[in-house]
Design a protein around this motif. Structure first.
Motif, short mmCIF file in Angstrom:
data_model
loop_
_atom_site.label_atom_id
_atom_site.label_comp_id
_atom_site.label_asym_id
_atom_site.label_seq_id
_atom_site.Cartn_x
_atom_site.Cartn_y
_atom_site.Cartn_z
N PRO A 181 0.81 -1.23 0.00
CA PRO A 181 0.00 0.00 0.00
C PRO A 181 0.85 1.27 0.00
N GLY A 182 2.10 1.17 0.43
CA GLY A 182 2.95 2.36 0.47
C GLY A 182 3.08 3.03 -0.89
N HIS A 183 3.02 2.23 -1.95
CA HIS A 183 3.16 2.80 -3.30
C HIS A 183 2.00 3.73 -3.64
N LEU A 233 0.43 5.56 -1.46
CA LEU A 233 0.52 6.77 -0.64
C LEU A 233 1.67 7.66 -1.07
N GLY A 234 2.61 7.12 -1.82
CA GLY A 234 3.79 7.88 -2.24
C GLY A 234 3.47 8.84 -3.38
N PRO A 235 4.48 9.58 -3.86
CA PRO A 235 4.24 10.57 -4.91
C PRO A 235 3.81 9.97 -6.24
N THR A 269 5.06 16.23 -2.95
CA THR A 269 6.41 16.80 -2.90
C THR A 269 6.40 18.32 -2.69
N LEU A 307 6.32 20.52 -4.84
CA LEU A 307 7.12 21.20 -5.86
C LEU A 307 6.24 22.25 -6.54
N ARG A 336 7.63 22.63 -12.14
CA ARG A 336 8.67 21.62 -11.88
C ARG A 336 8.06 20.22 -11.78
N ALA A 341 7.60 19.18 -15.22
CA ALA A 341 8.91 18.87 -15.83
C ALA A 341 9.45 17.54 -15.33
N LEU A 342 9.16 17.22 -14.09
CA LEU A 342 9.69 15.99 -13.49
C LEU A 342 8.80 14.77 -13.78
#
Lengths: 208, 254
Positions: free
Chosen positions: A91-93, A95-97, A159, A161, A165, A168-169
């Motif tokens: 599940p961490g995936h 919740l990540g960016p 993040t 950002l 950006r 762009a990322l």
């Protein structure tokens, strides 16, 4: 066994078409998982085929079974099985960016299937396969826009950002590869549909 | 082709293997969430627990580390990208990279690495069939979701990933022998490889569905029994204690 019981048991069995759709959806989910490991060098950059198989699920299986295929793929990843890129899972995936991209696959594949089916109806009515292929490309482009909209929004939210950006990322470097995958997926879908019995045309070989 | 070794089940006599798959899945969910979305000290706590789980599971360390190595370039890219595009404008910098961005990147790479180790422990100690049963159990209260069918599809997917990878490897070798790898047109390379794989998958699906239908497969199958034991409760308590320590100890030290 008595005849009545045999008849009742036979009524419980799903149809062959239903079993075939279920197996196809599972196999396409396996292709999505394996696609994270299959990289084709495009110039100096290796391109993984995972999201191409997600789009293909919508084109080949339609909105319902395409979404089921992606849902099974996401559920396998949620359950901790190593199906996400880099062999990750859990599940961490989500919740990540990068969680936004994963979640966006589900509405995207549904939309791709819906638009592609509409294109198929146009072809059936007008006997113009070129239009159906153009509709497939359009469907995949819309699906990809949805994936990037949700993915970049999640990336930016996590993040913090600036938006330019984050774009762009999380989007610009992948656009050339995605354009290539859309073109390839449209050709693959055209080759694969007769095998699925969705068209009456004979199946051309993989070389064209 | 990728080495999937650490993510495949390995039979061992360990307390982690003996745990109920539902308890392991719940712990994976909580620890994964702490690692990815929690403050850094909780991520450190989750990493400590992941390492403890790896040691307790008696899975071979070398195999696990070797299997996690493909993740290293991705983590390296994450650190570089954060260094280039991350925060810390006007702060200290090393060439094009901001120090604050690099620190953010290292933290994020650490979080991803923790989730990967947790995943390796979970999949290395849990049979795919047990994962399927756990998913069936978790989905059973959800309305409108055919849990038996979903569990069956997930089981098929997991079993077929290595088959698809093997197929991809063979197809690439065959295409390379025919000179496809030397073609400059990337579209042709992607299209031909993808078309061969999809064609084989469809033919494989036809065989599978006929085999299933002829054996009378239906969704009304008996579910395997799962039992939560003392070891599961003990593991949950231990994890809660470790995370509480990770949360409170740094503030006591300060």
């Amino acid at each position: 066994m008595k005849p009545g019981k045999t008849r009742a048991a036979a009524q419980d069995l799903p149809s062959l078409e239903s079993v075939r759709n279920m197996v196809l959806a599972s196999l396409l989910a396996a292709l999505m998982a394996a696609g994270a490991w299959i990289a084709v060098p495009v110039g100096p950059v290796p391109v993984v085929l995972q999201n191409m198989f997600v789009l293909l699920a919508g084109l080949l299986l339609g909105p319902r079974w395409g979404a089921a295929s992606v849902a099974v793929y996401l559920l396998a990843g949620l359950a901790g099985l190593p199906v996400f890129s880099g062999g990750g899972g859990g599940p961490g995936h989500f919740l990540g960016p990068t969680g936004g991209y994963l979640v966006a696959y589900l509405p995207a594949v549904w939309l791709v299937g819906l638009l592609s089916n509409a294109g198929g109806r146009v072809q059936d009515a007008n006997h113009r396969p070129g239009r159906a292929m153009a509709m497939d490309v359009l469907a995949m482009a819309v699906g990809m826009i949805l994936v990037y909209a949700l993915g970049v929004a999640r990336l930016q939210a996590v993040t913090r950002l600036p938006w330019n950006r984050a774009v762009a990322l999380g989007m610009l470097p992948f656009l050339p590869g995605d354009a290539l995958k859309i073109a390839a997926a449209a050709a693959i879908a055209r080759m694969a549909r007769p095998l699925l019995g969705r068209e009456n045309a004979p199946a051309p070989g993989p070389h064209g | 082709m990728a080495y999937l070794g650490p993510f495949l089940f390995l039979e061992k006599d360990s307390p982690v293997h003996a745990m109920d798959p539902r308890a392991k899945a719940a712990l994976l969910a909580v620890l994964g969430a702490c690692a990815m979305a929690g403050p850094p000290r909780l991520a450190v706590g989750a990493f400590g627990l992941a390492l403890s789980g790896l040691v307790a599971s008696r899975l071979p360390m070398g195999r696990t580390v070797r299997g996690l190595l493909p993740l290293a370039p991705l983590l390296f890219l994450v650190v570089l990208a954060r260094g280039l595009y991350g925060g810390g404008e006007g702060g200290p910098a090393v060439g094009w990279f901001s120090v604050a961005g690099l620190a953010e990147g290292l933290l994020f790479a650490f979080r991803l690495g923790t989730v990967a180790v947790l995943g390796a422990v979970f999949t290395g100690t849990t049979r795919p069939g047990a994962v399927r049963e756990a998913v069936r159990w978790f989905l059973s209260p959800v309305p409108l979701v055919p849990e038996n069918r979903v569990a069956m599809m997930m089981g098929l997917t997991v079993r077929l990933v290595p088959v698809v990878l093997e197929e991809a490897s063979r197809t690439r070798a065959a295409l390379a022998a025919r000179g496809l790898e030397s073609r400059k047109n990337s579209l042709v390379r992607v299209r031909v490889l993808g078309a061969c794989l999809v064609r084989r998958v469809i033919l494989c699906a036809d065989r599978f569905s006929l085999a299933l239908a002829s054996r009378g497969w239906s969704e009304n199958r008996c579910a395997a029994s799962l039992t939560l034991g003392r070891a599961d409760v003990a593991a949950a308590c231990l994890a809660a204690l470790a995370m509480a320590l990770a949360w409170f100890l740094p503030s006591l030290a300060v």
